[in-house]
Motif scaffolding. Structure first.
Motif, PDB file in Angstrom:
ATOM      1  N   ARG A  63      29.036  31.397  28.827  1.00 45.49           N
ATOM      2  CA  ARG A  63      29.472  31.805  30.071  1.00 45.49           C
ATOM      3  C   ARG A  63      31.203  31.967  30.321  1.00 45.49           C
ATOM      4  N   MET A  64      31.662  31.984  28.993  1.00 43.98           N
ATOM      5  CA  MET A  64      33.158  32.689  28.958  1.00 43.98           C
ATOM      6  C   MET A  64      33.003  34.136  29.363  1.00 43.98           C
ATOM      7  N   THR A  65      33.357  34.669  30.285  1.00 50.09           N
ATOM      8  CA  THR A  65      33.241  36.166  30.557  1.00 50.09           C
ATOM      9  C   THR A  65      34.739  36.752  30.928  1.00 50.09           C
ATOM     10  N   HIS A  66      34.653  38.017  30.549  1.00 50.55           N
ATOM     11  CA  HIS A  66      35.732  38.644  30.939  1.00 50.55           C
ATOM     12  C   HIS A  66      35.781  38.937  32.536  1.00 50.55           C
ATOM     13  N   PRO A  67      36.941  38.720  33.443  1.00 51.69           N
ATOM     14  CA  PRO A  67      38.078  38.651  32.741  1.00 51.69           C
ATOM     15  C   PRO A  67      38.808  37.192  33.128  1.00 51.69           C
ATOM     16  N   ASP A  68      37.902  36.372  33.237  1.00 49.06           N
ATOM     17  CA  ASP A  68      38.257  34.988  33.586  1.00 49.06           C
ATOM     18  C   ASP A  68      38.655  34.320  32.088  1.00 49.06           C
ATOM     19  N   PHE A  69      38.143  34.465  31.266  1.00 53.49           N
ATOM     20  CA  PHE A  69      38.101  34.262  29.917  1.00 53.49           C
ATOM     21  C   PHE A  69      38.338  35.414  28.808  1.00 53.49           C
ATOM     22  N   PRO A  70      38.781  34.848  27.608  1.00 51.79           N
ATOM     23  CA  PRO A  70      38.771  35.905  26.617  1.00 51.79           C
ATOM     24  C   PRO A  70      37.301  35.841  26.093  1.00 51.79           C
ATOM     25  N   VAL A  71      36.906  36.911  25.764  1.00 48.57           N
ATOM     26  CA  VAL A  71      35.414  36.915  25.197  1.00 48.57           C
ATOM     27  C   VAL A  71      35.026  36.510  23.878  1.00 48.57           C
ATOM     28  N   PRO A  72      34.166  35.656  23.602  1.00 47.31           N
ATOM     29  CA  PRO A  72      33.890  35.003  22.465  1.00 47.31           C
ATOM     30  C   PRO A  72      33.083  36.233  21.483  1.00 47.31           C
ATOM     31  N   VAL A  73      33.660  36.488  20.308  1.00 48.76           N
ATOM     32  CA  VAL A  73      32.978  37.532  19.572  1.00 48.76           C
ATOM     33  C   VAL A  73      32.626  37.021  18.408  1.00 48.76           C
ATOM     34  N   GLY A  74      31.307  37.195  17.750  1.00 52.74           N
ATOM     35  CA  GLY A  74      30.681  36.900  16.593  1.00 52.74           C
ATOM     36  C   GLY A  74      29.487  36.190  17.091  1.00 52.74           C
ATOM     37  N   VAL A  75      29.172  35.339  16.004  1.00 50.71           N
ATOM     38  CA  VAL A  75      27.677  34.601  16.500  1.00 50.71           C
ATOM     39  C   VAL A  75      27.909  33.280  17.221  1.00 50.71           C
ATOM     40  N   LEU A  76      27.709  33.455  18.548  1.00 51.74           N
ATOM     41  CA  LEU A  76      27.945  32.162  19.358  1.00 51.74           C
ATOM     42  C   LEU A  76      26.909  31.256  18.910  1.00 51.74           C
ATOM     43  N   HIS A  77      25.730  31.249  18.588  1.00 50.58           N
ATOM     44  CA  HIS A  77      24.874  30.175  18.315  1.00 50.58           C
ATOM     45  C   HIS A  77      23.732  30.640  17.518  1.00 50.58           C
ATOM     46  N   SER A  78      23.143  29.721  16.507  1.00 47.91           N
ATOM     47  CA  SER A  78      22.051  30.179  15.850  1.00 47.91           C
ATOM     48  C   SER A  78      21.208  28.598  15.607  1.00 47.91           C
ATOM     49  N   GLU A  79      20.052  28.648  15.696  1.00 50.41           N
ATOM     50  CA  GLU A  79      19.278  27.504  15.210  1.00 50.41           C
ATOM     51  C   GLU A  79      17.931  27.898  14.531  1.00 50.41           C
ATOM     52  N   VAL A  80      17.300  27.025  13.620  1.00 55.94           N
ATOM     53  CA  VAL A  80      16.261  27.486  12.898  1.00 55.94           C
ATOM     54  C   VAL A  80      14.922  27.098  13.688  1.00 55.94           C
ATOM     55  N   LYS A  81      14.085  27.697  13.955  1.00 56.82           N
ATOM     56  CA  LYS A  81      12.875  27.312  14.522  1.00 56.82           C
ATOM     57  C   LYS A  81      11.705  28.187  13.968  1.00 56.82           C
ATOM     58  N   PRO A  82      10.488  27.808  13.842  1.00 58.26           N
ATOM     59  CA  PRO A  82       9.209  28.481  13.375  1.00 58.26           C
ATOM     60  C   PRO A  82       9.407  29.833  14.188  1.00 58.26           C
TER      61      PRO A  82
END
Lengths: 348, 628
Positions: free
Chosen positions: A288-307
């Motif tokens: 929810r950190m979006t431009h222009p209010d925030f710097p934009v997160p770049v890279g892998v924001l989240h990962s989780e392992v599920k079948p």
């Protein structure tokens, strides 16, 4: 990871270039993405024939024609559905889905939600340029309020969707983002996505030089101030010399703070630290950190392992065979109440 | 003393509230008739609502069974016996009962509140209005409770067993063997022994009531029918279709991949196939109809035997994706179990009004083969045939069924799997001179190359492609060529046609042309008219696209050509435009199958020069005149 992914194959970028002329507009962000994808695929060790690109409709969806792999340019919004059918029946293949903000989030929004929820092992790349390009410049579901476009000459009035937050809400197990020209980050994301067992959703901030030129310029040209490069275990800092950072308020909102030990400054120890396998709440906060209010997160924001969906679906088949033996069609036909009629034509 | 009376055939209808268990009663009585060696045909007719308000007219659910000692084609025009569990069931079904027919009514439910809901001012069981019928008013509710005196079940649960009383009663009336029914109840309620016990007690009570009550002085016997030797089972259309899909995939040496979205009356195909995992079948319940079609295309692209099924509204949603399968020439079987339309229409009622949709319901020139099942058992063979054509010609195939044959059942001589021809599949692996749209000269099929094949990497898609290389092509002449090739490929499916399904001579007064689920009514009507010496020939089309080439020689040799359909005339204009012959229509759009007598009356009218000018609800031969 499929069997194919484990086989060592020596390939170069050229191996992934098809014989077709690339026909995007000069200056289109798609060129940079195509080059990075071709270059990265050559490093994944997957045979070309085991790789499939499936797309919907839109400028970005021409992508498969330029890849010297198997490719399927389908219909508007439906690529996730077609890719699901392929992956469920052919788990041995590496299946990539190419879509855009209109294709994936508008006409195909429903399929996107459900493919993410099911966690089918598909690698989805969503090219977000906040505009419909192929149909000549109408505002899209990611366009900001007030976007003046062919269909909104006095400015759009509907609120944009946040692609990564939507993906998380749908149950995505892997979300990432980078800009079209950031080859290094993109290559790292593509590799991570390929390694991830399950649906991966990558938002590529892509420039349309014809209908929405420069929409991401602020983010791209001044990356120091407008991007946060996510690094596992590192506090989230940006700005010159990392002078700014992200802290979480009591109300669970991200806030931008000056980093340091002086008055009015916040020590590094209080900053939010990136944790790819962290909670969904943490991921949501980042998404929810979006431009222009925030710097934009770049890279892998989240990962989780599920079948994955296809693993479980095939497990059900294997279980049924283990429990009941391989099905016997003759027996199935003759199940239920049957009766025999003798040669005299009367029921025995 | 009970008299025994022999009958050739009986039509019985069970009707009650949708919660009264009439479908179960009908199904169980059907099994008994099959077991006794009768020929059978059934017609379940139920409301769209899962549970409409109890006792209301829309909540009435019915099950009709026709059993006979000779060959029958339909569930019967009109019931001889009507079993009604409440006033609403009597109200909605009485008009169908034959003159002087038998009514068995659960008098216990004919109380003021229920009479009012059904719109009766006073009790029809008592006011003499049913004097023209053989009326048996029995308080089944009270007798059921009495039979269960001392049972641990609650009063409500006891009440639910009353359909077994009705079942027991008709078992006695037709001298059916009770032992196997008792075994079936034990099996069906194995997990609830209390219920099993109660149902058996009530079933026996019903049987004994028939035996001892003086009102039933006659027991009827319908002797076994004459059959072609073999092993039989009773089967519904959707069951047969599901098995046909499995067998088709098996004949192609492929796993079956089925994707669908819940819709009446197609859902039970998904239910059946979901239980067949031990055959390697993977079922996918998609998020919507479009995704179901999309996933099937993805499956076919990957080399699976891919199928999706739906009904009209769902097929409408799939339209664009079906066009993609036409364009990319991938083998997908698309089943449409038709129901009344347009829009939501009559979800639980039958109709043949999706033929035009099947033939034309896509953007652009997008022809595809269309096959229609004519009976429940035929659904099996049509499924196998659809799979064969899809794979052999690399084309999506639409298989039309309808609510009537999907839910209706008949005794089915079980096929010998060894007699079915394998479906050859050739996944090209040779990269030498491979072109995406290089075609087999006989079938015009392109090669089915699946991802994973080294050296044959290629791209396909919905944009028009070069007729050889498969690269994007906007060349005008190429588009025209590809359009005609796609059509020609469909036309060549006629090579696969077997013998024409025809009853009668190849010339005469009337050529009656039908297709799909109307087979039984049309064939039986034809037999009856021929017995009367009328020169009527019935042709039942299996394929609607391409059209049967054997019609070319046949159509000009008849005085009248009648096209009978449960729609406002959808095949008729196709025949008229192709043959430039004044084909007249026999059409019915009431959510119900043709009655045999309607067909006969309409053809008689035609032979007496009466065409058109029908009264409301009357089925006559027309040229499509406005009726409003």
């Amino acid at each position: 990871m499929s069997d194919a992914a484990k086989k060592p194959v020596k390939l170069g970028k050229k191996d992934f270039e098809s014989d077709q002329d690339v026909r995007w507009c000069p200056g289109c962000g798609d060129y940079a993405i195509l080059a990075t994808v071709q270059r990265t695929l050559a490093t994944l060790g997957v045979a070309r024939e085991k790789t499939v690109f499936i797309s919907g409709i839109g400028c970005s969806s021409r992508f498969p024609y330029y890849m010297n792999t198997y490719g399927f340019h389908t219909i508007h919004g439906r690529a996730p559905a077609i890719a699901t059918g392929l992956k469920v029946t052919r788990p041995d293949l590496d299946v990539w889905v190419i879509t855009g903000d209109g294709d994936g989030l508008s006409i195909g929004g429903n399929h996107l939600i459900h493919v993410l929820r099911r966690n089918v092992d598909l690698k989805i790349l969503l090219f977000n340029n906040q505009i419909y390009g192929l149909t000549k410049g109408q505002y899209s579901p990611t366009s900001k309020v007030g976007t003046r476009a062919a269909s909104t000459p006095s400015g759009s009035v509907d609120h944009p969707v946040n692609p990564l937050a939507l993906a998380l809400g749908a149950g995505a197990t892997f979300i990432a983002r980078c800009t079209d020209t950031d080859a290094k980050t993109m290559a790292a994301i593509l590799k991570a996505a390929h390694e991830h067992p399950g649906t991966t959703f990558v938002e590529l901030l892509q420039n349309c030089p014809v209908f929405n030129d420069g929409i991401w310029d602020a983010v791209k040209d001044d990356a120091v101030n407008h991007q946060i490069k996510l690094v596992e275990g590192e506090p989230m800092r940006f700005g010159p010399n990392g002078s700014k950072g992200i802290r979480v308020t009591d109300d669970l909102e991200p806030e931008i703070v000056e980093v340091g030990d002086g008055p009015g400054q916040v020590p590094v120890s209080q900053l939010l630290v990136h944790k790819e396998r962290g909670s969904k709440m943490r991921a949501n906060l980042l998404a929810r950190m979006t431009h222009p209010d925030f710097p934009v997160p770049v890279g892998v924001l989240h990962s989780e392992v599920k079948p994955t969906y296809e693993t479980m679906a095939h497990q059900k088949v294997d279980d049924a065979i283990a429990q009941q033996g391989t099905g016997d069609l003759q027996k199935l036909l003759f199940s239920g109440m049957t009766w025999e009629v003798d040669a005299d034509g009367v029921k025995a | 003393m009970t008299k025994q009376h022999e009958l050739d055939r009986v039509v019985i209808r069970f009707a009650g509230d949708s919660g009264d268990g009439m479908q179960l009663t009908g199904t169980e009585f059907t099994k008994a008739a099959a077991e006794a060696g009768n020929d059978i045909a059934t017609f379940p007719d139920f409301p769209a609502e899962i549970r409409a308000p109890a006792g209301s007219l829309p909540g009435v659910s019915g099950f009709q069974l026709h059993f006979s000692s000779s060959e029958i084609y339909t569930p019967g025009d009109a019931p001889d016996v009507l079993v009604v569990m409440n006033p609403a069931a009597l109200k909605t079904n009485l008009k169908d009962l034959v003159e002087g027919g038998t009514i068995i009514a659960n008098a216990g439910m004919f109380v003021e509140a229920n009479l009012k809901k059904a719109g009766y001012a006073d009790n029809p069981l008592e006011n003499g209005s049913l004097d023209a019928y053989k009326l048996h008013a029995i308080d089944i509710s009270a007798l059921t409770l009495a039979a269960l005196d001392g049972s641990p079940l609650s009063t409500k649960e006891k009440g639910r067993a009353k359909n077994f009383f009705a079942l027991g009663l008709v078992f006695w009336m037709y001298g059916r063997e009770t032992e196997s029914e008792i075994r079936r109840i034990h099996k069906q309620f194995a997990k609830k022994p209390d219920l099993a016990e109660a149902n058996i007690l009530v079933f026996k009570a019903g049987y004994h009531y028939g035996e001892t009550a003086e009102v039933f002085q006659t027991q009827y016997k319908v002797p076994p029918a004459r059959w072609t030797p073999g092993v039989y089972r009773n089967i519904t259309g959707n069951e047969a279709l599901s098995m046909g899909l499995l067998v088709g995939a098996h004949l192609a040496g492929k796993p079956l991949f089925y994707s669908g979205y819940p819709i009446t009356p197609a859902s039970s195909i998904l239910h059946s196939l979901a239980k067949y995992k031990q055959f390697g079948c993977v079922t996918f319940q998609a998020e919507d109809e479009i995704a179901a079609m999309g996933a099937a295309i993805g499956g076919a692209y990957g080399g699976a035997a891919a199928v999706t099924a739906s009904s009209g509204p769902g097929i409408a949603l799939k339209g664009e994706a079906i066009g993609l399968a036409v364009m990319t020439e991938l083998p997908v079987v698309i089943v449409n179990v038709q129901r009344g339309g347009p829009s939501t229409g009559l979800p639980t009622k039958t109709e043949q009004s999706d033929l035009a949709q099947a033939l034309y319901g896509r953007n652009g020139e997008a022809p595809l083969p269309v096959i229609a099942a004519k009976t429940p058992g035929d659904s099996f063979y049509c499924a196998v045939e659809a799979m064969r054509v899809a794979i052999k010609y690399m084309v999506p195939v639409i298989l039309l069924s309808d609510g009537y044959i999907a839910n209706g059942s008949e005794p089915w001589p079980l096929p010998d799997l060894r007699s079915l021809q394998p479906i050859p599949v050739n996944h090209r692996t040779d990269p030498e001179n491979y072109y995406v749209y290089d075609r087999d000269p006989a079938t015009l099929a392109r090669a089915w190359v699946t991802p994973g094949t080294p050296g044959l990497e290629h791209r396909i898609g919905g944009i028009e492609k070069d007729a050889l290389t498969g690269n994007i092509s906007y060349d005008p002449a190429n588009h025209e060529r590809q359009t005609y090739v796609r059509a020609d490929k469909v036309a060549r499916v006629a090579q696969e046609f077997g013998e024409l399904d025809m009853r009668g001579e190849d010339e005469g007064d009337v050529l009656l042309i039908g297709w799909g689920g109307t087979f039984g009514s049309l064939r039986q009507a034809t037999e009856a008219m021929r017995d009367q010496g009328k020169k009527v020939t019935h042709v039942h089309l299996r394929w609607l696209s391409p059209l049967e080439p054997k019609l070319d020689a046949l159509i000009p040799r008849f005085k009248h050509v009648v096209c009978a359909e449960l729609n406002a005339g959808q095949l008729r204009p196709v025949l008229r435009s192709k043959y430039l012959v004044d084909v007249v229509g026999l059409n019915k759009i009431q959510g119900q199958p043709f009655k045999v007598r309607e067909v006969i009356a309409a053809i008689d009218g035609l032979l007496g020069d009466r065409v058109g000018a029908s009264k409301d609800g009357e089925t006559v031969v027309t040229r499509g005149e406005a009726r409003a």
